[in-house]
Each structure stands twice: as structure tokens, then as C-alpha cells.
Design an enzyme around this catalytic site. Structure first.
Site, PDB file in Angstrom:
ATOM      1  N   HIS A  47       0.833  -1.205   0.000  1.00 21.28           N
ATOM      2  CA  HIS A  47       0.000   0.000   0.000  1.00 21.28           C
ATOM      3  C   HIS A  47       0.865   1.252   0.000  1.00 21.28           C
ATOM      4  O   HIS A  47       0.562   2.231  -0.652  1.00 21.28           O
ATOM      5  CB  HIS A  47      -0.908   0.016   1.225  1.00 21.28           C
ATOM      6  CG  HIS A  47      -1.982  -1.007   1.149  1.00 21.28           C
ATOM      7  ND1 HIS A  47      -3.015  -0.914   0.247  1.00 21.28           N
ATOM      8  CD2 HIS A  47      -2.183  -2.143   1.823  1.00 21.28           C
ATOM      9  CE1 HIS A  47      -3.792  -1.959   0.385  1.00 21.28           C
ATOM     10  NE2 HIS A  47      -3.324  -2.727   1.331  1.00 21.28           N
ATOM     11  N   ARG A  50      -9.784   1.224 -10.368  1.00 22.65           N
ATOM     12  CA  ARG A  50      -9.987   0.203  -9.322  1.00 22.65           C
ATOM     13  C   ARG A  50     -11.283   0.525  -8.588  1.00 22.65           C
ATOM     14  O   ARG A  50     -11.272   1.215  -7.570  1.00 22.65           O
ATOM     15  CB  ARG A  50      -8.823   0.233  -8.334  1.00 22.65           C
ATOM     16  CG  ARG A  50      -7.502  -0.316  -8.840  1.00 22.65           C
ATOM     17  CD  ARG A  50      -6.463  -0.284  -7.717  1.00 22.65           C
ATOM     18  NE  ARG A  50      -5.323  -1.118  -7.985  1.00 22.65           N
ATOM     19  CZ  ARG A  50      -4.117  -0.664  -8.358  1.00 22.65           C
ATOM     20  NH1 ARG A  50      -3.914   0.621  -8.516  1.00 22.65           N
ATOM     21  NH2 ARG A  50      -3.119  -1.517  -8.561  1.00 22.65           N
ATOM     22  N   ARG A  60     -12.306  -1.612 -14.123  1.00 28.15           N
ATOM     23  CA  ARG A  60     -12.267  -2.984 -13.624  1.00 28.15           C
ATOM     24  C   ARG A  60     -13.464  -3.193 -12.698  1.00 28.15           C
ATOM     25  O   ARG A  60     -13.689  -2.379 -11.797  1.00 28.15           O
ATOM     26  CB  ARG A  60     -10.974  -3.226 -12.855  1.00 28.15           C
ATOM     27  CG  ARG A  60     -10.962  -4.614 -12.221  1.00 28.15           C
ATOM     28  CD  ARG A  60      -9.639  -4.931 -11.598  1.00 28.15           C
ATOM     29  NE  ARG A  60      -9.439  -4.233 -10.352  1.00 28.15           N
ATOM     30  CZ  ARG A  60      -8.276  -4.216  -9.689  1.00 28.15           C
ATOM     31  NH1 ARG A  60      -7.224  -4.829 -10.198  1.00 28.15           N
ATOM     32  NH2 ARG A  60      -8.150  -3.583  -8.557  1.00 28.15           N
ATOM     33  N   GLU A 108      -3.843 -11.895 -14.396  1.00 31.54           N
ATOM     34  CA  GLU A 108      -3.138 -11.795 -13.110  1.00 31.54           C
ATOM     35  C   GLU A 108      -2.820 -13.180 -12.566  1.00 31.54           C
ATOM     36  O   GLU A 108      -2.144 -13.339 -11.572  1.00 31.54           O
ATOM     37  CB  GLU A 108      -3.996 -11.088 -12.057  1.00 31.54           C
ATOM     38  CG  GLU A 108      -4.754  -9.901 -12.563  1.00 31.54           C
ATOM     39  CD  GLU A 108      -5.521  -9.194 -11.485  1.00 31.54           C
ATOM     40  OE1 GLU A 108      -4.900  -8.467 -10.708  1.00 31.54           O
ATOM     41  OE2 GLU A 108      -6.759  -9.356 -11.420  1.00 31.54           O
ATOM     42  N   ASP A 168      -0.349  -8.965  -9.046  1.00 33.12           N
ATOM     43  CA  ASP A 168      -0.841 -10.294  -8.686  1.00 33.12           C
ATOM     44  C   ASP A 168      -0.176 -11.375  -9.531  1.00 33.12           C
ATOM     45  O   ASP A 168       0.077 -12.474  -9.047  1.00 33.12           O
ATOM     46  CB  ASP A 168      -2.368 -10.359  -8.851  1.00 33.12           C
ATOM     47  CG  ASP A 168      -3.065  -9.824  -7.610  1.00 33.12           C
ATOM     48  OD1 ASP A 168      -2.638 -10.184  -6.493  1.00 33.12           O
ATOM     49  OD2 ASP A 168      -4.009  -9.038  -7.744  1.00 33.12           O
ATOM     50  N   ARG A 181       2.070 -10.852  -1.804  1.00 35.07           N
ATOM     51  CA  ARG A 181       2.508  -9.493  -2.114  1.00 35.07           C
ATOM     52  C   ARG A 181       2.423  -8.562  -0.906  1.00 35.07           C
ATOM     53  O   ARG A 181       2.971  -7.466  -0.918  1.00 35.07           O
ATOM     54  CB  ARG A 181       1.698  -8.918  -3.285  1.00 35.07           C
ATOM     55  CG  ARG A 181       0.240  -8.760  -2.983  1.00 35.07           C
ATOM     56  CD  ARG A 181      -0.547  -8.392  -4.225  1.00 35.07           C
ATOM     57  NE  ARG A 181      -0.703  -6.949  -4.387  1.00 35.07           N
ATOM     58  CZ  ARG A 181      -1.571  -6.393  -5.241  1.00 35.07           C
ATOM     59  NH1 ARG A 181      -2.320  -7.163  -6.015  1.00 35.07           N
ATOM     60  NH2 ARG A 181      -1.676  -5.097  -5.327  1.00 35.07           N
ATOM     61  N   CYS A 198      -1.108  -2.856 -16.228  1.00 31.22           N
ATOM     62  CA  CYS A 198      -1.583  -1.855 -15.264  1.00 31.22           C
ATOM     63  C   CYS A 198      -1.085  -2.136 -13.851  1.00 31.22           C
ATOM     64  O   CYS A 198      -1.505  -1.483 -12.907  1.00 31.22           O
ATOM     65  CB  CYS A 198      -3.102  -1.741 -15.296  1.00 31.22           C
ATOM     66  SG  CYS A 198      -3.942  -3.262 -14.816  1.00 31.22           S
TER      67      CYS A 198
HETATM   68  C1  PEP Z   1      -2.344  -6.078 -10.255  1.00 30.41           C
HETATM   69  O1  PEP Z   1      -2.591  -7.094  -9.610  1.00 30.41           O
HETATM   70  O2  PEP Z   1      -1.287  -5.873 -10.847  1.00 30.41           O
HETATM   71  C2  PEP Z   1      -3.339  -5.002 -10.342  1.00 30.41           C
HETATM   72  C3  PEP Z   1      -3.174  -3.987 -11.158  1.00 30.41           C
HETATM   73  O3  PEP Z   1      -4.419  -5.090  -9.530  1.00 30.41           O
HETATM   74  P1  PEP Z   1      -4.360  -4.762  -7.949  1.00 30.41           P
HETATM   75  O4  PEP Z   1      -3.001  -4.199  -7.632  1.00 30.41           O
HETATM   76  O5  PEP Z   1      -5.471  -3.819  -7.695  1.00 30.41           O
HETATM   77  O6  PEP Z   1      -4.595  -6.112  -7.361  1.00 30.41           O
HETATM   78 MG    MG Z   2      -4.587  -7.517  -8.963  1.00 29.35          MG
END
Ligand code: PEP
Ligand code: MG
Length: 563
Positions: free
Chosen positions: A190, A292, A328, A417, A441, A451, A488
Site C-alpha cells: 500500500h 480500481r 475494472r 493476473e 498479482d 505481495r 496496469c
Molecule cells: C495487479 O494485480 O497488478 C493489479 C493492477 O491489480 P491490484 O493491484 O489492484 O490487485
Molecule cells: Mg490484482
């Protein structure tokens, strides 16, 4: 411990480029209740003290909520509500009447309350974090210590913490927070995402940084991931020089993203709220590559209505005019739980019913969102493209695409992902119009490394050659089907990695708007053939470090100033 010969430099992972010099402000850790506390003999007087403190905690949180961002406000308000809960005060009274000292009474009562909330499950169980935050604030006040968490920054400062929770990072302002350094956290934490969203230079995994006393002047370089304690004038000048070179390299570029020889790579923004959309729309970006939508509703207890969602989506689409907006659908579950779309506790939430899996069970939630997106599309005629998170199979893609098309939405895509989707991208892309690689992901699942665990940062390095191989597979499927593939995840905003991704064949990169300028410049300095050579060199490397070094060795030297 400092990690260089002179014992004054710390190294971590640079996650948000830029440089800054300022005094270090350390985020106070949560206090423990006093071990040697006198027992309570006058419960009525003690109760008055505790109630006064709870009132102060609530007022403090309300005060911060009043000026907080739309992300942070509900979180702070929820905390204030907990501090004002009469049930909590009564629980503490019971502990005081039993003779417990002040801080231990607060702590025990909160734990009892937490156990009760946890047994109720769902929304109530999630309030436990707010309750413990109130406990820590109250205990700190009772001990005469500063409240834990991010202090109010009165002068521009560099913030140091073990790690930062979303609520803490969400309250930061670029005016007073010059930089962020965390001892833990990873490249997709984060802290990393929010710092780049705000354009604040940041370094994570700076092990030992918390041993530097508060108030010490430090210089940070969020590109290379370096922190210098008590920098000399010469060192500060070098940093300023780097800042100037970076500014010069970034100056002037506002057009469409493209390599030196004109291979187009659309440069898009990642957004999470209507406010993000307004800010990003004012920047020279070609649209949104990742909206998001779950960020809109993280603190909602009930599902937002079609009308409410339609209004928000309409605002976002209008902000971008005829520029594309890739939305998304709700990516609920695991690291982004939504109270109104909660399927209960799971052993391994990241491997559980999250993303599209949750959408396929809670079709009511997904359908309301799709209806609202369709209504906002009808109202604006915007270039709307809707994609699903966490697609793993062709069946899921078919199911989602049918639902989206049935509502008249013009373009449907999926996020890649899950490694299975990358491996089988050709078959999946047959059913949809585009794909976007969620490298955050995708890396987590390729490396089987959570992660959220900073300790696994070595496995989560975006230069990991295995991840590049998986990305390459996905791109081969896209090329075979003639369908566009974007990126992304956080990788897209790294100027060096952007070259590799372009070389692998991606046609759009979506990132925090503050990162677009550096990526645009990096692309403009290299031809597609050079990007392809760099991608090949990165893939033959055997470690992330070697992959990055191989790319930098072939790149224009200006790239170093952009990182
Ligand atoms: C990702 O997983 O790379 C992504 C863009 O989605 P998030 O970070 O919101 O899981
Ligand atoms: Mg993701």
C-alpha cells in the site's frame, strides 16, 4: 544498520522516484499497557479519566476526518465512533471495578469486545482493527505518550515507519510529507502504491532505518532506493543536481506515448476514486488504464445502489471526455475486502473466492455494477472498456463477456493476473476485446509469494526474469489473436521496465499519473528494436538484478536520471 562503508547510507527498494531532503519524523509504534501499573482503588474517578481520554481520542480522529481525503475519512470516522461507543466505556468500567489499572483495564475491555465482534463475523469482525487502534491511542494518552501512527506534520518532513497501513498513508499530504521510508513493505505494498499515486518519493525495505533518531536530516532518492543520513553539502548538491537532470529530462513531453521510431504505447492513469479521476484528467495522459472500482466502496457496509454508482461512473467518464476509461469490475476479497460482498473467512484468501470468482457467486453485486456502468456509458457515450479481475479460465471470460455485452457495453476485456490466463491467453482472448496484465498479482502467483509480505520482497522484484517470461507468453497470445495487451500493475510505471514491456509487445501502460512523464521520456529515447533487444537481454538474465543491469547497459544514459 546502515549498509555502506561510511555507515551513513541505507539501501532499500525505490518505489516512487524523486529526491527529497528533510528532517525524519518517525511513526510512533503502538504502546503496551503498563506492566507495573497500580491497581484501581477509586473506580468512579478512574472511569472519569478513561472517559475523558476516549473523548479526546474521538475528537482527535474527528478533527483529522474533517480534513482527510475521501479514502481516509470513513476510516477515521469509524474509529471515532468506536471511541464514543458507550458499550466500550461500560466494559472498561467493569475492569476498573475489578481493580485493574487504567491501561490494563482499557486493554482487557477492548480485547473482550474484539472477541465478541469476531464471533459475530462479517462486518462486525472487521471493526476489530478500528477498536484496537482506539485502544492504542487511549493507552498512549493514559501513559502520557504521543498517540501512535502518523503524527501531524507541522514542517515538511520525511516520514519513517515500519510499514504504513492504508488509513495512515491516505491522510498524507504532499505539502508536508516530502518522502516516505519504510523498514518493511514491498514494491506492491500500500505504501508503494499510495506514494506513487501522490507523487511522493518513497523507499521501502530500508532495513534499520528506524534506528535513526527522529529529527535527523536525511536525503532520500526514491528512484535508486537510497537514504543518506546527515548528508553533507556536497551530497545534497549531488542530489539537487540529479533532481535538475531529472526535471530537464522530463521537461516538455506531453504527447502520445511512443518509441523513438513511432511504435505507439498509450500512457494511461490508474485511478481509484472520482477525485483521482479529476486530478488525472488534468494531466497529459491518454485516459485511464485501470479504474480500481473497489476503492470507491472499501468502507461501505451496504451495496451502493445503481443510481449512486451510475452517478460516480458518469463523473469519471465525463472527466475524461473522449479519452478511454478502462473500468475494472469490483476486485473484492483477499487484500481488498468489501463488507457488502463478503463470503466469510477463508484459509488462504489470496487463493480463494476473490475477484471474478466472487462476482460469479454474488451476481447481484456484479450485475448492479454492470447496470450502472451501462447507464453511465449511455449517458456519456464515453470510450468505456470494462474488464474483469482475476480471470483464470476461458469459461470465466466467456461468462463475463456475455454479461457485459448483453448490457450494450461496447468493449470487454480481462485482467491477466493468474499465470493460467497468461499461459492460455490466446484461447481467452478469442472471447474478449483486450487484456491488461496485472503484474502485481501475476508476480504474486508466479512466485507463490504473498505481495503483502515485505519479507518476501526479493521474490517480488518486478525485474524477476520468470515474471518476464510469463508476460511474454501472455503477449504471444495477444499477438496471435491480434488483440491489444496492456499492463496496469506497478511495473508499468518503471521507466526501464516500460522499455522491456514495450519490447515484449504491450500496447499500453497504466500507472500513477505522476509516473507518466518519466515513462514517456524513456520510450521516446529508444526504438522498438532496441526495446526488443533489451527485453531479450532481461529474459536471458538469471536474476532480477542482472535483468535490470542488462537493460541499463543497453539503454540511453538519460534513463538513469529517470529511475
Ligand atoms: C495487479 O494485480 O497488478 C493489479 C493492477 O491489480 P491490484 O493491484 O489492484 O490487485
Ligand atoms: Mg490484482
Amino acid at each position: 544498520m546502515p549498509t555502506d562503508g561510511e555507515s551513513r547510507t541505507f539501501h532499500g527498494i525505490g518505489v516512487s522516484a524523486g529526491t527529497a531532503v528533510g528532517p525524519l519524523v518517525v511513526v510512533t509504534p503502538a504502546p503496551k499497557p503498563a506492566a507495573d501499573e497500580a491497581p484501581t482503588t477509586d473506580a468512579a474517578a478512574a472511569s472519569a479519566v478513561v472517559r475523558g481520554v476516549l473523548n479526546d481520542v474521538a475528537s482527535g480522529l474527528e478533527g483529522r476526518a474533517a480534513t482527510a481525503s475521501e479514502h481516509a475519512r470513513p476510516i477515521l470516522e469509524a474509529g471515532a465512533m468506536m471511541a464514543r461507543d458507550p458499550g466500550l466505556a461500560m466494559g472498561i468500567d467493569t475492569q476498573l471495578q475489578a481493580g485493574k489499572g487504567l491501561t490494563n483495564a482499557v486493554s482487557s475491555a477492548v480485547e473482550e469486545y474484539c472477541a465478541m465482534f469476531e464471533s459475530l463475523g462479517g462486518y462486525m469482525a472487521e471493526r476489530v482493527t478500528d477498536l484496537r487502534d482506539v485502544r492504542d491511542r487511549a493507552v498512549a494518552r493514559l501513559l502520557g505518550q504521543p498517540e501512535p501512527g502518523v503524527p501531524t506534520l507541522t514542517v515538511p518532513s520525511i516520514l519513517a515507519a515500519h510499514d504504513l497501513a492504508p488509513a495512515e498513508t491516505a491522510t498524507l499530504s504532499t505539502e508536508t510529507c516530502l518522502g516516505i521510508v519504510t523498514a518493511a513493505g514491498g514494491p506492491t505494498s500500500h505504501t508503494a502504491i499510495l506514494a506513487s499515486q501522490l507523487g511522493i518519493p518513497a523507499v521501502v525495505q530500508a532495513v534499520g532505518i528506524l534506528s535513526v533518531p527522529a529529527g535527523t536530516i536525511v536525503a532520500i532518492d526514491g528512484g535508486v532506493g537510497e537514504i543518506t543520513v546527515d548528508p553533507s553539502e556536497e551530497e545534497q548538491e549531488l542530489l539537487q543536481e540529479r533532481k535538475r537532470r531529472r526535471a530537464a529530462a522530463l521537461a516538455g513531453g506531453t504527447g502520445h506515448g511512443a518509441t523513438k521510431d513511432g511504435y505507439p504505447v498509450a500512457l494511461l492513469a490508474n485511478i481509484g476514486t472520482a477525485a483521482d479521476a479529476r486530478k488525472a484528467a488534468a494531466q497529459p495522459v491518454e485516459g485511464v488504464g485501470l479504474f480500481r472500482t473497489e476503492f470507491l466502496f472499501l468502507d461501505r457496509d451496504t451495496m451502493p445502489t445503481v443510481e449512486e454508482q451510475t452517478q460516480t461512473y458518469t463523473e469519471v467518464f465525463q472527466a475524461f471526455g473522449d479519452r478511454r476509461v478502462v473500468v475494472r469490475t469490483l476486485d473484492a476479497g483477499a487484500d481488498k475486502p468489501l463488507k457488502f460482498a463478503d463470503l466469510g473467512p477463508e484459509e488462504n484468501p489470496a487463493l480463494g473466492r476473490r475477484g471474478i470468482r466472487l462476482g460469479m457467486i454474488r451476481t447481484d453485486v456484479l450485475d448492479v455494477q454492470l447496470q450502472a456502468l451501462a447507464a453511465a456509458y449511455q449517458a456519456t457515450g464515453a470510450d468505456v472498456r470494462v474488464m474483469a479481475p482475476m480471470i483464470a479460465t476461458e469459461g470465466e471470460a466467456i461468462w463475463f463477456a456475455e454479461r457485459v455485452r448483453a448490457l450494450g457495453l461496447p468493449k470487454v476485456g480481462i485482467m491477466i493476473e493468474v499465470p493460467a490466463a497468461a499461459i492460455r491467453s490466446k484461447g481467452i482472448l478469442y472471447h474478449v476485446d483486450f487484456a491488461s496484465l496485472g503484474t502485481n498479482d501475476l508476480q504474486q502467483y508466479t512466485m507463490a509469494a504473498d505481495r503483502m509480505q515485505g519479507e518476501l520482497a526479493d521474490l517480488l522484484n518486478p525485474w524477476e526474469p520468470a515474471l518476464l517470461d510469463v508476460v511474454a507468453l501472455a503477449c504471444e497470445g495477444g499477438a496471435a489473436m491480434g488483440k491489444p495487451i496492456g499492463v496496469c500493475g506497478e511495473s508499468a510505471g518503471d521507466p526501464g521496465m516500460a522499455l522491456v514491456l514495450a519490447g515484449l509487445g504491450v500496447s499500453s501502460l497504466s500507472m500513477a499519473p505522476g509516473k507518466v512523464a518519466a515513462v514517456r521520456t524513456a520510450l521516446s529515447l529508444h526504438t522498438l528494436a532496441e526495446c526488443q533487444q533489451m527485453a531479450a537481454a532481461a529474459r536471458v538474465a538469471t536474476t532480477p538484478k542482472a535483468a535490470k543491469a542488462a537493460v541499463l547497459a543497453q539503454a540511453d544514459e538519460v534513463l538513469l536520471d529517470l529511475m
